[in-house]
Enzyme design. Structure first.
Site, PDB file in Angstrom:
ATOM      1  N   SER A  49       0.792  -1.234   0.000  1.00  0.00           N
ATOM      2  CA  SER A  49       0.000   0.000   0.000  1.00  0.00           C
ATOM      3  C   SER A  49       0.822   1.279   0.000  1.00  0.00           C
ATOM      4  O   SER A  49       0.279   2.345  -0.267  1.00  0.00           O
ATOM      5  CB  SER A  49      -0.955  -0.005   1.186  1.00  0.00           C
ATOM      6  OG  SER A  49      -0.215  -0.058   2.387  1.00  0.00           O
ATOM      7  N   LYS A  82     -12.233  -1.604   1.499  1.00  0.00           N
ATOM      8  CA  LYS A  82     -11.527  -0.719   0.556  1.00  0.00           C
ATOM      9  C   LYS A  82     -12.331  -0.641  -0.747  1.00  0.00           C
ATOM     10  O   LYS A  82     -13.303   0.106  -0.819  1.00  0.00           O
ATOM     11  CB  LYS A  82     -10.086  -1.194   0.393  1.00  0.00           C
ATOM     12  CG  LYS A  82      -9.381  -1.187   1.758  1.00  0.00           C
ATOM     13  CD  LYS A  82      -7.934  -1.470   1.683  1.00  0.00           C
ATOM     14  CE  LYS A  82      -7.321  -1.772   3.035  1.00  0.00           C
ATOM     15  NZ  LYS A  82      -7.374  -0.692   4.010  1.00  0.00           N
ATOM     16  N   HIS A 128      -5.559  -4.478  -1.015  1.00  0.00           N
ATOM     17  CA  HIS A 128      -5.496  -3.409  -2.025  1.00  0.00           C
ATOM     18  C   HIS A 128      -5.561  -3.928  -3.458  1.00  0.00           C
ATOM     19  O   HIS A 128      -5.491  -3.142  -4.403  1.00  0.00           O
ATOM     20  CB  HIS A 128      -4.225  -2.574  -1.828  1.00  0.00           C
ATOM     21  CG  HIS A 128      -4.259  -1.770  -0.581  1.00  0.00           C
ATOM     22  ND1 HIS A 128      -4.823  -0.519  -0.510  1.00  0.00           N
ATOM     23  CD2 HIS A 128      -3.840  -2.072   0.678  1.00  0.00           C
ATOM     24  CE1 HIS A 128      -4.728  -0.061   0.726  1.00  0.00           C
ATOM     25  NE2 HIS A 128      -4.137  -0.985   1.470  1.00  0.00           N
TER      26      HIS A 128
HETATM   27  N1  PMP Z   1      -4.260  -5.728   5.109  1.00  0.00           N
HETATM   28  C1  PMP Z   1      -3.767  -4.676   4.420  1.00  0.00           C
HETATM   29  C2  PMP Z   1      -2.697  -4.913   3.399  1.00  0.00           C
HETATM   30  C3  PMP Z   1      -4.293  -3.390   4.631  1.00  0.00           C
HETATM   31  O1  PMP Z   1      -3.821  -2.336   3.957  1.00  0.00           O
HETATM   32  C4  PMP Z   1      -5.329  -3.224   5.594  1.00  0.00           C
HETATM   33  C5  PMP Z   1      -5.964  -1.860   5.851  1.00  0.00           C
HETATM   34  N2  PMP Z   1      -5.115  -0.836   6.129  1.00  0.00           N
HETATM   35  C6  PMP Z   1      -5.769  -4.338   6.287  1.00  0.00           C
HETATM   36  C7  PMP Z   1      -5.239  -5.573   6.019  1.00  0.00           C
HETATM   37  C8  PMP Z   1      -6.845  -4.205   7.332  1.00  0.00           C
HETATM   38  O2  PMP Z   1      -8.076  -4.091   6.728  1.00  0.00           O
HETATM   39  P1  PMP Z   1      -9.334  -3.397   7.453  1.00  0.00           P
HETATM   40  O3  PMP Z   1      -9.124  -1.923   7.335  1.00  0.00           O
HETATM   41  O4  PMP Z   1     -10.476  -3.910   6.679  1.00  0.00           O
HETATM   42  O5  PMP Z   1      -9.319  -3.852   8.858  1.00  0.00           O
END
Ligand code: PMP
Length: 396
Positions: A186, A244, A214
């Protein structure tokens, strides 16, 4: 420590964080998290949400969510294994399996607790996990919780992974070994080298786990990174978020029926935390239906991201090597990055700075997340602000 000394200790540490510019002040949005947001009465083009397809404010999702509330109420009432499994949850999980091309799927309350739940339900102290050094915090926490040996490999460095996989296998110390990676990283928007990861996993008889937070809704015509590479049969855990591109909230794992059945009896947030609400699951199911029936939103997102990238690059900004809509504008020094983001804000653009320790020192960036919901006018406003601030601060 008494509550008084705890308070003094916390205050001292908070002040230290503030002095070092590491304390994150939170500004609440006054209204929806759409392509334009309002903060303290100021309207801003929003380039900081993960709402890739604009579904967080989609009228079709809102409509079904409202109907679900009318029929089912606002809460699921219990954990999944008591009586918090509504037919709506089952429908969502069937849809997720169909979406990911697997036998079954399981939904959790968030992507974060999904990683914590799934990794620790399968791995234990007799196992090892090979984890990319840039994997998300929830993967790191899931690995720690499992008590398995964590072996970090250099980011997307397949030689390093192969060497560490070979060593772990030949040591004979571990029952099970898993390779775990983000599908899309990300901070830079790069995609994992899944074909090589799968090859190494096959060579050394290891499991594979892809966190596609992502990538889902974005790559592989929306079906994700695993589909993008055509490797659906080769990845054991296809993990994703519903927060997302799907625009709502929640997390899931898609995999074999046995894997999902195991997670249903062994993963703790499934057993001990109240399930997703009727509105959430219904909106998610609707979003998946939309994605499976049309690529219109993805096409728009890719068009917008190409437009933004092309124009920022033309202005002379360093936008890294992203392969996805994630568009970092690399500024470098921490204070300069924060100043850049602040000036953008004054110019009506909300794009957050990301600095050390989230990214390596000297690689501070302002991260932009163009979505299907942005209009060309909004992107033009952002590009004009970038040009003005970039010249003013001597970046371009
Ligand atoms: N895995 C990754 C790679 C993420 O970027 C995120 C969110 N920042 C998450 C898991 C966690 O997801 P959530 O926001 O749905 O808890």
């Amino acid at each position: 420590m008494t509550s008084k000394t705890l308070d003094a200790f916390l205050q001292e540490n908070l002040e230290d964080l503030k002095a070092r510019g590491l304390y994150n002040e939170i500004d609440p949005l006054e209204g929806a998290n759409g392509p334009v947001i309002t903060i303290k009465g100021k309207k801003l083009v929003n380039l900081s949400s993960n709402n890739y397809l604009g579904l967080a404010t989609d009228e079709r999702l809102k409509k079904v969510a409202i109907e679900a509330v009318k029929e089912y109420g606002v809460g699921a009432g219990a954990v999944r294994t008591i009586n918090g499994t509504l037919d709506l949850h089952v429908k969502l999980e069937e849809k997720l399996a169909q979406f990911k091309g697997t036998e079954a799927a399981i939904a959790y309350q968030s992507g974060f607790n999904c990683n914590m739940a799934a990794i620790s339900a399968v791995m234990d102290k007799n196992d090892a996990i090979l984890s990319d050094e840039l994997n998300h915090a929830s993967i790191i926490d899931g690995c720690r919780l499992s008590k398995a040996k964590i072996i970090r490999f250099n980011h997307s460095d397949m030689e390093d992974l192969r060497a560490k996989a070979k060593e772990a296998k030949e040591s004979g110390q571990y029952n099970k070994i898993m390779i775990i990676t983000d599908g899309v990283f990300s901070m830079d928007g790069d995609v994992c080298k899944l074909p090589e990861i799968v090859e190494i996993a096959e060579e050394f008889d290891m499991m594979t786990y892809v966190d596609d937070a992502h990538g889902s809704g974005v790559l592989g015509k929306g079906k994700g990174t695993v589909k993008h590479f055509g490797l659906q049969d080769k990845v054991d855990f296809q993990m994703g978020t519903l927060s997302k591109a799907i625009g709502v909230v929640g997390g899931y794992v898609a995999g074999t029926q046995n894997l999902i059945d195991w997670l249903k009896v062994r993963s703790r947030p499934f057993l001990f935390s109240t399930s997703l609400t009727p509105a959430d699951v219904t909106a998610c199911t609707e979003a998946l239906d939309l994605l499976m029936n049309s690529t219109e939103l993805q096409d728009k997102m890719w068009e917008n991201s190409a437009y933004l990238k092309e124009n920022l690059e033309k202005l002379g900004f360093d936008i890294g090597k992203s392969e996805t809509p994630i568009t970092p504008v690399i500024i470098g020094e921490e204070q300069a990055t924060q100043d850049f983001s602040k000036r953008l804000y004054e110019e009506g653009v909300y794009a957050k700075s990301i600095v050390f320790p989230t990214v390596p020192r000297g690689t501070g960036r302002v991260r932009n997340m163009p979505s299907a919901a942005h209009t060309k006018e909004m992107l033009d406003q952002a590009i004009a602000a970038y040009e003005k601030v970039g010249k003013e601060l001597g970046i371009i």
